[in-house]
Design a protein around this motif. Structure first.
Motif, mmCIF file in Angstrom:
data_model
loop_
_atom_site.group_PDB
_atom_site.id
_atom_site.type_symbol
_atom_site.label_atom_id
_atom_site.label_comp_id
_atom_site.label_asym_id
_atom_site.label_seq_id
_atom_site.Cartn_x
_atom_site.Cartn_y
_atom_site.Cartn_z
ATOM 1 N N GLN A 1 -10.857 -2.658 -6.533
ATOM 2 C CA GLN A 1 -10.873 -1.983 -5.236
ATOM 3 C C GLN A 1 -9.513 -2.000 -4.533
ATOM 4 O O GLN A 1 -9.364 -1.394 -3.472
ATOM 5 N N SER A 2 -8.514 -2.666 -5.134
ATOM 6 C CA SER A 2 -7.186 -2.750 -4.517
ATOM 7 C C SER A 2 -6.265 -1.601 -4.925
ATOM 8 O O SER A 2 -5.151 -1.491 -4.424
ATOM 9 N N VAL A 3 -6.720 -0.761 -5.844
ATOM 10 C CA VAL A 3 -5.943 0.404 -6.267
ATOM 11 C C VAL A 3 -6.828 1.640 -6.243
ATOM 12 O O VAL A 3 -8.053 1.531 -6.215
ATOM 13 N N MET A 4 -6.220 2.791 -6.247
ATOM 14 C CA MET A 4 -6.979 4.042 -6.234
ATOM 15 C C MET A 4 -6.155 5.130 -6.897
ATOM 16 O O MET A 4 -4.953 4.964 -7.154
ATOM 17 N N LYS B 1 -1.723 4.292 -10.814
ATOM 18 C CA LYS B 1 -2.600 4.206 -9.649
ATOM 19 C C LYS B 1 -1.797 3.899 -8.386
ATOM 20 O O LYS B 1 -0.693 3.339 -8.441
ATOM 21 N N GLU B 2 -2.357 4.277 -7.255
ATOM 22 C CA GLU B 2 -1.730 4.009 -5.957
ATOM 23 C C GLU B 2 -2.275 2.702 -5.397
ATOM 24 O O GLU B 2 -3.480 2.438 -5.464
ATOM 25 N N HIS C 1 -7.122 12.640 -3.193
ATOM 26 C CA HIS C 1 -6.632 11.877 -4.335
ATOM 27 C C HIS C 1 -7.153 12.541 -5.609
ATOM 28 O O HIS C 1 -8.076 13.372 -5.558
ATOM 29 N N PRO D 1 0.826 -1.213 0.000
ATOM 30 C CA PRO D 1 0.000 0.000 0.000
ATOM 31 C C PRO D 1 0.860 1.264 0.000
ATOM 32 O O PRO D 1 1.873 1.339 0.701
ATOM 33 N N GLY D 2 0.463 2.227 -0.810
ATOM 34 C CA GLY D 2 1.193 3.489 -0.910
ATOM 35 C C GLY D 2 2.110 3.553 -2.110
ATOM 36 O O GLY D 2 2.492 4.653 -2.529
ATOM 37 N N GLN E 1 -10.851 13.637 -6.417
ATOM 38 C CA GLN E 1 -11.577 13.623 -5.148
ATOM 39 C C GLN E 1 -11.938 15.049 -4.728
ATOM 40 O O GLN E 1 -11.199 15.992 -4.972
ATOM 41 N N ARG F 1 -3.694 0.260 -2.877
ATOM 42 C CA ARG F 1 -4.514 0.424 -1.665
ATOM 43 C C ARG F 1 -4.412 -0.803 -0.763
ATOM 44 O O ARG F 1 -4.429 -0.689 0.454
ATOM 45 N N ARG F 2 -4.345 -1.984 -1.389
ATOM 46 C CA ARG F 2 -4.184 -3.243 -0.658
ATOM 47 C C ARG F 2 -3.026 -4.005 -1.280
ATOM 48 O O ARG F 2 -2.719 -3.821 -2.455
#
Length: 219
Positions: free
Chosen positions: A153-156, A138-139, A189, A105-106, A192, A141-142
């Motif tokens: 849903q694992s990236v944002m 993308k960043e 983000h 993550p990150g 956002q 997330r998981r």
């Protein structure tokens, strides 16, 4: 009735024997028809035979397929008018982007972090991202596991504004374009919504984080 059926097949074979083609191609055509509009773009079938491989046929007179397993049964009309029963697997595979290493993550996904592999369609989750262009930049997330499809849903979108950052506030209605300095009141983000203080008027306004240090006011 059987005589008439055989006679019809014989007439077909006399008229179209030159049009016989490998059974594999006929199976792929029928498999595509079975999926119809559900067939993913760029997907391919890998066909293997348990019975009937190497036979040329004029047409498939019957075809059944289980999409969940890829198993199929088919009756094929050969050039000499006989019926051959085919059986095997038609596995639908698609090209899927997967991580080349474990990502935490990150981290920001780079093109070098992704490779394209062929994977059975039945094993891919409906939430897996199959478009590589939607992953690069993308960043995480998981935690992403090497070689496994990436869930949407694992990236944002990456963090482009941090609370306290000085930002450029922009507004445009197509005829008038205004800019002003501002201060971010929260992290955001890309794409956002966030609150910022207009440092000229000292008013609190709400905008959308468009890029690093850039906030657009939408009305």
């Amino acid at each position: 009735m059987r005589f008439l059926a055989r006679l019809s097949i014989a007439l077909i074979s006399l008229g179209f024997s030159a049009g016989a083609e490998p059974a594999r191609e006929l199976v792929i055509e029928k498999a595509r028809d079975t999926y119809g509009a559900e067939l993913p773009q760029g997907a391919e079938f890998n066909v293997s035979f348990q019975r009937g491989e190497g036979v040329d046929a004029l047409m498939l007179s019957a075809f059944w397929m289980d999409k969940s397993t890829g198993q199929f049964l088919a009756n094929a009309v050969t050039a000499d008018g006989t019926i051959e029963r085919f059986q095997g697997l038609a596995i639908l595979s698609v090209k899927v982007p997967v991580p080349t290493r474990r990502l935490l993550p990150g981290e920001i996904l780079k093109a070098s972090d992704i490779q394209i592999v062929d994977m059975p369609y039945a094993r891919i989750s409906a939430f897996a991202e199959i478009d590589e262009t939607k992953l690069v930049g993308k960043e995480v997330r998981r935690v992403l596991i090497q070689g496994r499809p990436v869930m949407v849903q694992s990236v944002m979108e990456p963090l482009v504004i941090t609370r306290g950052d000085r930002v450029s506030i922009r507004y445009s209605d197509g005829r008038l374009a205004l800019t002003a300095p501002g201060r971010a009141m929260e992290d955001a983000h890309r794409e956002q919504e966030l609150s910022i203080v207009n440092l000229v008027s000292n008013n609190l306004v709400t905008g959308i984080a468009r890029a690093e240090g850039v906030v657009e006011i939408i009305r």
